[in-house]
Design a protein around this motif. Structure first.
Motif, PDB file in Angstrom:
ATOM      1  N   ILE A   1       1.602  -1.411  -0.032  1.00 15.85           N
ATOM      2  CA  ILE A   1       0.274  -0.128   0.441  1.00 15.85           C
ATOM      3  C   ILE A   1       0.611   0.923   0.437  1.00 15.85           C
ATOM      4  CG2 ILE A   1      -1.790   1.182   1.470  1.00 15.85           C
ATOM      5  CD1 ILE A   1      -2.927  -1.603   1.916  1.00 15.85           C
ATOM      6  N   THR A   2       0.760   2.266  -1.528  1.00 13.80           N
ATOM      7  CA  THR A   2       1.494   3.189  -0.891  1.00 13.80           C
ATOM      8  C   THR A   2       0.402   3.983  -1.658  1.00 13.80           C
ATOM      9  OG1 THR A   2       1.641   3.007  -3.473  1.00 13.80           O
ATOM     10  CG2 THR A   2       3.356   2.318  -1.924  1.00 13.80           C
ATOM     11  N   LYS A   3       1.296   5.637  -1.732  1.00 12.57           N
ATOM     12  CA  LYS A   3       0.385   6.537  -2.127  1.00 12.57           C
ATOM     13  C   LYS A   3       0.792   7.557  -2.938  1.00 12.57           C
ATOM     14  CE  LYS A   3      -2.742   9.512   0.582  1.00 12.57           C
ATOM     15  NZ  LYS A   3      -2.745  10.190   2.492  1.00 12.57           N
ATOM     16  N   GLU A   4       0.395   8.067  -3.688  1.00 12.80           N
ATOM     17  CA  GLU A   4       0.788   8.538  -5.043  1.00 12.80           C
ATOM     18  C   GLU A   4      -0.344   9.680  -5.037  1.00 12.80           C
ATOM     19  OE1 GLU A   4       1.666   5.892  -8.119  1.00 12.80           O
ATOM     20  OE2 GLU A   4       2.680   4.670  -6.600  1.00 12.80           O
ATOM     21  N   ASN A   5       0.439  10.538  -5.592  1.00 12.34           N
ATOM     22  CA  ASN A   5      -0.158  11.942  -5.616  1.00 12.34           C
ATOM     23  C   ASN A   5      -1.614  12.312  -4.800  1.00 12.34           C
ATOM     24  OD1 ASN A   5       1.471  12.376  -7.524  1.00 12.34           O
ATOM     25  ND2 ASN A   5       0.863  12.012  -8.982  1.00 12.34           N
ATOM     26  N   ASP A   6      -1.334  12.099  -3.395  1.00 13.80           N
ATOM     27  CA  ASP A   6      -2.956  12.050  -2.103  1.00 13.80           C
ATOM     28  C   ASP A   6      -3.926  10.972  -3.148  1.00 13.80           C
ATOM     29  OD1 ASP A   6      -1.497  14.094  -0.470  1.00 13.80           O
ATOM     30  OD2 ASP A   6      -2.455  15.895  -2.093  1.00 13.80           O
ATOM     31  N   ARG A   7      -3.872   9.512  -3.825  1.00 15.27           N
ATOM     32  CA  ARG A   7      -3.678   8.880  -3.930  1.00 15.27           C
ATOM     33  C   ARG A   7      -3.733   6.999  -3.452  1.00 15.27           C
ATOM     34  NH1 ARG A   7      -7.020   8.174  -9.411  1.00 15.27           N
ATOM     35  NH2 ARG A   7      -8.405   7.297  -8.011  1.00 15.27           N
ATOM     36  N   ILE A   8      -4.336   6.344  -2.897  1.00 18.34           N
ATOM     37  CA  ILE A   8      -4.144   5.654  -2.360  1.00 18.34           C
ATOM     38  C   ILE A   8      -3.785   4.202  -3.451  1.00 18.34           C
ATOM     39  CG2 ILE A   8      -4.230   4.198  -0.840  1.00 18.34           C
ATOM     40  CD1 ILE A   8      -5.482   5.758   0.930  1.00 18.34           C
ATOM     41  N   VAL A   9      -2.622   3.833  -3.365  1.00 17.27           N
ATOM     42  CA  VAL A   9      -2.221   2.556  -5.021  1.00 17.27           C
ATOM     43  C   VAL A   9      -2.333   1.268  -3.362  1.00 17.27           C
ATOM     44  CG1 VAL A   9      -1.283   1.919  -6.362  1.00 17.27           C
ATOM     45  CG2 VAL A   9      -1.207   4.909  -6.283  1.00 17.27           C
ATOM     46  N   VAL A  10      -3.079   0.491  -4.071  1.00 17.61           N
ATOM     47  CA  VAL A  10      -3.090  -1.239  -3.450  1.00 17.61           C
ATOM     48  C   VAL A  10      -2.566  -1.828  -4.770  1.00 17.61           C
ATOM     49  CG1 VAL A  10      -4.284  -2.947  -2.668  1.00 17.61           C
ATOM     50  CG2 VAL A  10      -4.692  -0.987  -2.708  1.00 17.61           C
ATOM     51  N   SER A  11      -1.547  -2.451  -4.555  1.00 16.05           N
ATOM     52  CA  SER A  11      -0.460  -3.220  -5.282  1.00 16.05           C
ATOM     53  C   SER A  11      -0.387  -5.081  -5.046  1.00 16.05           C
ATOM     54  CB  SER A  11       0.782  -2.812  -5.697  1.00 16.05           C
ATOM     55  OG  SER A  11       1.059  -1.258  -5.824  1.00 16.05           O
ATOM     56  N   PHE A  12      -0.141  -5.517  -5.602  1.00 16.73           N
ATOM     57  CA  PHE A  12      -0.356  -7.266  -5.440  1.00 16.73           C
ATOM     58  C   PHE A  12       0.850  -7.964  -6.464  1.00 16.73           C
ATOM     59  CE2 PHE A  12      -4.185  -7.030  -7.546  1.00 16.73           C
ATOM     60  CZ  PHE A  12      -4.467  -8.582  -8.409  1.00 16.73           C
ATOM     61  N   ALA A  13       1.435  -8.872  -6.147  1.00 13.92           N
ATOM     62  CA  ALA A  13       2.113  -9.922  -6.340  1.00 13.92           C
ATOM     63  C   ALA A  13       1.908 -10.991  -6.077  1.00 13.92           C
ATOM     64  CB  ALA A  13       3.478  -8.888  -7.036  1.00 13.92           C
ATOM     65  N   TYR A  14       1.697 -12.472  -6.768  1.00 11.59           N
ATOM     66  CA  TYR A  14       2.019 -13.261  -6.162  1.00 11.59           C
ATOM     67  C   TYR A  14       1.654 -14.654  -7.435  1.00 11.59           C
ATOM     68  CZ  TYR A  14      -3.481 -14.071  -7.685  1.00 11.59           C
ATOM     69  OH  TYR A  14      -4.075 -14.381  -8.670  1.00 11.59           O
ATOM     70  N   ASP A  15       2.591 -16.244  -6.969  1.00 13.85           N
ATOM     71  CA  ASP A  15       2.776 -16.937  -8.035  1.00 13.85           C
ATOM     72  C   ASP A  15       1.827 -17.671  -8.019  1.00 13.85           C
ATOM     73  OD1 ASP A  15       4.864 -15.604  -9.116  1.00 13.85           O
ATOM     74  OD2 ASP A  15       6.474 -16.816  -7.247  1.00 13.85           O
TER      75      ASP A  15
END
Length: 121
Positions: free
Chosen positions: A86-100
């Protein structure tokens, strides 16, 4: 009547039919094994987009919102809220994921698919 020559005959041989049956069967096997993992990926992507838009403002709130949504969507089994980045970019929350995802085809052959995604920006 003139006899029909072999060159004029058309059709598929038994060996050709068996070959294409094996090819179609192999493609169908892979498709049947891969489709559920694609469905899970699409469900995770949809959930992550929803959580990023309305899930909360802090990291624990977003992870808890994902876990609540995961209980509703029974098809999500590959990741948990702890696996989200979970990160914040330009006052917007960005939720990322990665899995195999490792899919057994025919022992000892496995298909490895690496899924990754993030919420819409």
């Amino acid at each position: 009547m003139t006899p029909v020559s072999r060159r004029a005959q058309r059709g598929i041989t038994l060996i050709g039919l068996l070959f294409w049956a094996v090819v179609v069967g192999a493609v169908a096997l892979v498709a049947m094994k891969v489709f559920p993992t694609l469905n899970e990926y699409w469900t995770i992507q949809r959930t992550v987009n929803k959580i990023a838009m309305e899930g909360g403002t802090t990291v624990p709130e977003i992870r808890a919102a994902f876990e609540r949504q995961k209980q509703i969507e029974y098809s999500i089994t590959s990741i948990s809220g702890q696996d989200l980045e979970i990160t914040k970019e330009n006052d917007r929350i960005v939720v990322s994921f990665a899995y195999d995802k490792e899919i057994p085809l025919i022992e000892p052959v496995y298909l490895l698919i690496k899924y990754s995604g993030s919420s819409r920006r």
